[in-house]
Design a protein around this motif. Sequence first.
Motif, PDB file in Angstrom:
ATOM      1  N   ILE A   1       0.831  -1.060   0.085  1.00 43.97           N
ATOM      2  CA  ILE A   1      -0.015  -0.093  -0.022  1.00 43.97           C
ATOM      3  C   ILE A   1       1.079   1.235   0.021  1.00 43.97           C
ATOM      4  N   SER A   2       0.590   2.092  -1.038  1.00 39.52           N
ATOM      5  CA  SER A   2       1.250   3.300  -0.910  1.00 39.52           C
ATOM      6  C   SER A   2       0.375   4.524  -0.825  1.00 39.52           C
ATOM      7  N   PHE A   3       0.178   5.021   0.699  1.00 40.37           N
ATOM      8  CA  PHE A   3      -0.567   6.116   0.676  1.00 40.37           C
ATOM      9  C   PHE A   3      -0.144   7.638  -0.090  1.00 40.37           C
ATOM     10  N   LYS A   4       1.159   7.434  -0.330  1.00 32.49           N
ATOM     11  CA  LYS A   4       2.010   8.447  -1.019  1.00 32.49           C
ATOM     12  C   LYS A   4       1.468   8.798  -2.416  1.00 32.49           C
ATOM     13  N   ASN A   5       1.485   7.438  -2.972  1.00 28.57           N
ATOM     14  CA  ASN A   5       1.067   7.450  -4.563  1.00 28.57           C
ATOM     15  C   ASN A   5      -0.283   7.060  -4.892  1.00 28.57           C
ATOM     16  N   ASN A   6      -0.920   6.821  -3.847  1.00 33.40           N
ATOM     17  CA  ASN A   6      -2.408   6.182  -3.610  1.00 33.40           C
ATOM     18  C   ASN A   6      -2.500   5.055  -4.591  1.00 33.40           C
ATOM     19  N   THR A   7      -1.633   4.086  -4.427  1.00 33.66           N
ATOM     20  CA  THR A   7      -1.695   2.612  -5.168  1.00 33.66           C
ATOM     21  C   THR A   7      -1.921   1.497  -4.435  1.00 33.66           C
ATOM     22  N   ILE A   8      -1.990   0.486  -4.819  1.00 26.45           N
ATOM     23  CA  ILE A   8      -2.282  -0.793  -4.012  1.00 26.45           C
ATOM     24  C   ILE A   8      -1.859  -1.904  -5.234  1.00 26.45           C
ATOM     25  N   ARG A   9      -0.769  -2.466  -4.661  1.00 25.52           N
ATOM     26  CA  ARG A   9      -0.067  -3.717  -5.588  1.00 25.52           C
ATOM     27  C   ARG A   9      -0.682  -4.989  -4.957  1.00 25.52           C
ATOM     28  N   ILE A  10      -1.072  -5.922  -5.807  1.00 25.87           N
ATOM     29  CA  ILE A  10      -1.432  -7.287  -5.708  1.00 25.87           C
ATOM     30  C   ILE A  10      -0.073  -8.057  -6.198  1.00 25.87           C
ATOM     31  N   CYS A  11       0.501  -8.538  -5.178  1.00 25.65           N
ATOM     32  CA  CYS A  11       1.637  -9.149  -5.564  1.00 25.65           C
ATOM     33  C   CYS A  11       1.920 -10.359  -4.830  1.00 25.65           C
ATOM     34  N   ASN A  12       1.174 -10.795  -3.928  1.00 30.28           N
ATOM     35  CA  ASN A  12       1.453 -11.801  -2.814  1.00 30.28           C
ATOM     36  C   ASN A  12       0.168 -12.821  -2.757  1.00 30.28           C
ATOM     37  N   THR A  13       0.252 -13.990  -2.405  1.00 33.79           N
ATOM     38  CA  THR A  13      -0.879 -14.897  -2.362  1.00 33.79           C
ATOM     39  C   THR A  13      -0.476 -15.533  -0.876  1.00 33.79           C
ATOM     40  N   VAL A  14      -1.535 -16.267  -0.325  1.00 30.65           N
ATOM     41  CA  VAL A  14      -1.619 -17.292   0.760  1.00 30.65           C
ATOM     42  C   VAL A  14      -2.386 -18.391   0.479  1.00 30.65           C
ATOM     43  N   THR A  15      -1.867 -19.456   0.471  1.00 25.61           N
ATOM     44  CA  THR A  15      -2.861 -20.704   0.112  1.00 25.61           C
ATOM     45  C   THR A  15      -2.516 -21.622   1.636  1.00 25.61           C
ATOM     46  N   TYR A  16      -3.529 -22.446   1.629  1.00 25.72           N
ATOM     47  CA  TYR A  16      -3.497 -23.463   2.735  1.00 25.72           C
ATOM     48  C   TYR A  16      -3.733 -25.019   2.424  1.00 25.72           C
ATOM     49  N   MET A  17      -3.065 -25.659   2.867  1.00 27.87           N
ATOM     50  CA  MET A  17      -3.516 -27.221   2.716  1.00 27.87           C
ATOM     51  C   MET A  17      -3.109 -27.655   4.298  1.00 27.87           C
ATOM     52  N   TYR A  18      -2.147 -27.869   4.516  1.00 27.11           N
ATOM     53  CA  TYR A  18      -1.674 -28.530   5.935  1.00 27.11           C
ATOM     54  C   TYR A  18      -1.122 -27.378   6.991  1.00 27.11           C
ATOM     55  N   GLU A  19      -0.584 -26.404   6.031  1.00 24.61           N
ATOM     56  CA  GLU A  19      -0.221 -25.210   6.639  1.00 24.61           C
ATOM     57  C   GLU A  19      -0.246 -24.177   5.722  1.00 24.61           C
ATOM     58  N   LEU A  20       0.010 -22.882   6.499  1.00 22.38           N
ATOM     59  CA  LEU A  20       0.008 -21.686   5.362  1.00 22.38           C
ATOM     60  C   LEU A  20       0.988 -21.400   4.690  1.00 22.38           C
ATOM     61  N   CYS A  21       0.865 -21.191   3.461  1.00 26.56           N
ATOM     62  CA  CYS A  21       2.145 -21.172   2.328  1.00 26.56           C
ATOM     63  C   CYS A  21       1.867 -19.605   1.682  1.00 26.56           C
ATOM     64  N   GLU A  22       3.075 -19.051   1.930  1.00 25.93           N
ATOM     65  CA  GLU A  22       3.014 -17.745   1.195  1.00 25.93           C
ATOM     66  C   GLU A  22       3.865 -17.837  -0.024  1.00 25.93           C
ATOM     67  N   LYS A  23       3.071 -17.182  -1.110  1.00 29.41           N
ATOM     68  CA  LYS A  23       3.626 -17.429  -2.246  1.00 29.41           C
ATOM     69  C   LYS A  23       4.192 -15.639  -2.890  1.00 29.41           C
ATOM     70  N   LYS A  24       5.365 -15.652  -3.125  1.00 28.87           N
ATOM     71  CA  LYS A  24       5.964 -14.183  -3.507  1.00 28.87           C
ATOM     72  C   LYS A  24       5.428 -14.061  -4.869  1.00 28.87           C
ATOM     73  N   ARG A  25       4.300 -14.490  -5.381  1.00 30.79           N
ATOM     74  CA  ARG A  25       3.803 -14.175  -6.795  1.00 30.79           C
ATOM     75  C   ARG A  25       2.296 -14.216  -6.847  1.00 30.79           C
ATOM     76  N   THR A  26       1.610 -14.155  -7.810  1.00 25.24           N
ATOM     77  CA  THR A  26       0.228 -13.982  -7.907  1.00 25.24           C
ATOM     78  C   THR A  26      -0.116 -15.661  -8.852  1.00 25.24           C
ATOM     79  N   LYS A  27      -1.326 -15.601  -8.912  1.00 26.75           N
ATOM     80  CA  LYS A  27      -1.933 -16.813  -9.704  1.00 26.75           C
ATOM     81  C   LYS A  27      -1.220 -16.842 -11.035  1.00 26.75           C
ATOM     82  N   ASN A  28      -1.256 -15.747 -11.673  1.00 21.74           N
ATOM     83  CA  ASN A  28      -0.767 -15.626 -13.024  1.00 21.74           C
ATOM     84  C   ASN A  28       0.032 -14.233 -13.319  1.00 21.74           C
ATOM     85  N   THR A  29       0.854 -14.158 -14.261  1.00 21.90           N
ATOM     86  CA  THR A  29       1.432 -12.549 -14.522  1.00 21.90           C
ATOM     87  C   THR A  29       0.322 -11.569 -14.752  1.00 21.90           C
TER      88      THR A  29
END
Length: 373
Positions: free
Chosen positions: A216-244
């Motif tokens: 979140i950039s309050f200065k530039n008034n933007t929001i970046r969608i760049c991370n995702t979190v999934t779960y199966m047996y434990e929380l898994c963070e992905k430093k990427r989104t579903k697709n480009t």
Amino acid sequence: MSGSLQIKNGKYYAVISYKNEQGKRKQKWINTGFEVKGNKRKAEDFLKKLLVQENDFSEVKPDILFCDYIQNWLEKRKNEVEDSTWQGYSNVVKNHIYPYFSEKKIELAKISHKDIEKYYHHKLEQGLSSGTIKKHHANIRKCLQQALMEDLIPVNYADRVSLPKIEQYNASFFDSEEIKVLLEKAKGNEIEPIIILCVYYGLRRSEVLGLKWDAISFKNNTIRICNTVTYMYELCEKKRTKNTSSYRTLPLITVVSEYLLSLKGQQKENRKLFGNCYQENDYICVKIDGSRISPHAASRKFRNFLQKNGLPHIRLHDLRHSCASLLIAQGVDIKVIQEWLGHSSIATTGNIYGHLQFKQKIETGIVLENLLA
């Protein structure tokens, strides 16, 4: 071992003749997949390749059960794919495929497309959806493809299986008045941040839970969608989104910006309140003590919230559909909606929401009528 081509139900079949362990002559019919008309040469090539495979295969037939082989295949894949992907594989194999085939005791060398189809029918009878069966099929096919490359089986019989037809899901969504009620009822609730971000930006569940303050950039008034979190047996963070295309930077809407600034201040107060018990992280959507919310918990909390407040039942993901339907109702171009939602292509957006554009089609008809009248 010998073979010949035979015609059955308008298709070429490769008939393999061989002797079993008792020395008795047996035949095996294999569908080439080729129609009779104009495909004789292709069918002959198929037979030649099959005979080569069968002859090589006949020399070594390891006495290994399919259930054991797919379990070994699963372990080998652990270091080749992402943790979340492997967890998905593991869930399917350990909880479904292995128990079924372990009971059947089918050898890898003797598995057929009929055995696989029977498994799919069994799972459908247990209540699994056609879409879930397709995921099971992907695991079985990849496993058998590995066995084929290792010359342990003559053919990947998963390629000859007829998969159940996937029924198109008609998503539910809230209209503008229902959304206003939802936002009003959500004030002060633990999942209010999730609801607001999903309503205004149409975020996927994994995206909203993966959203961090540094996006979140309050200065530039933007929001970046760049991370995702999934779960199966434990929380898994992905430093990427579903697709480009899902990796996107969007303008920070004023009402959302004001809310997030208020939320940031509230979380600062919560840190003081909980002291050392506060769980430090940079995620936006967290519990009052800073601990993270799992995807399953988010869906459950949303379902309970709707029920408690007497609101119609929809899935958390349907807030994404609600966002899209509101944009379409206001005549926003489908290409802009695609980029806002982060779909991989405009075709995806059109396939999902094309039926909601009927109002625009009516207006188009009126334009033509007025022009030509």
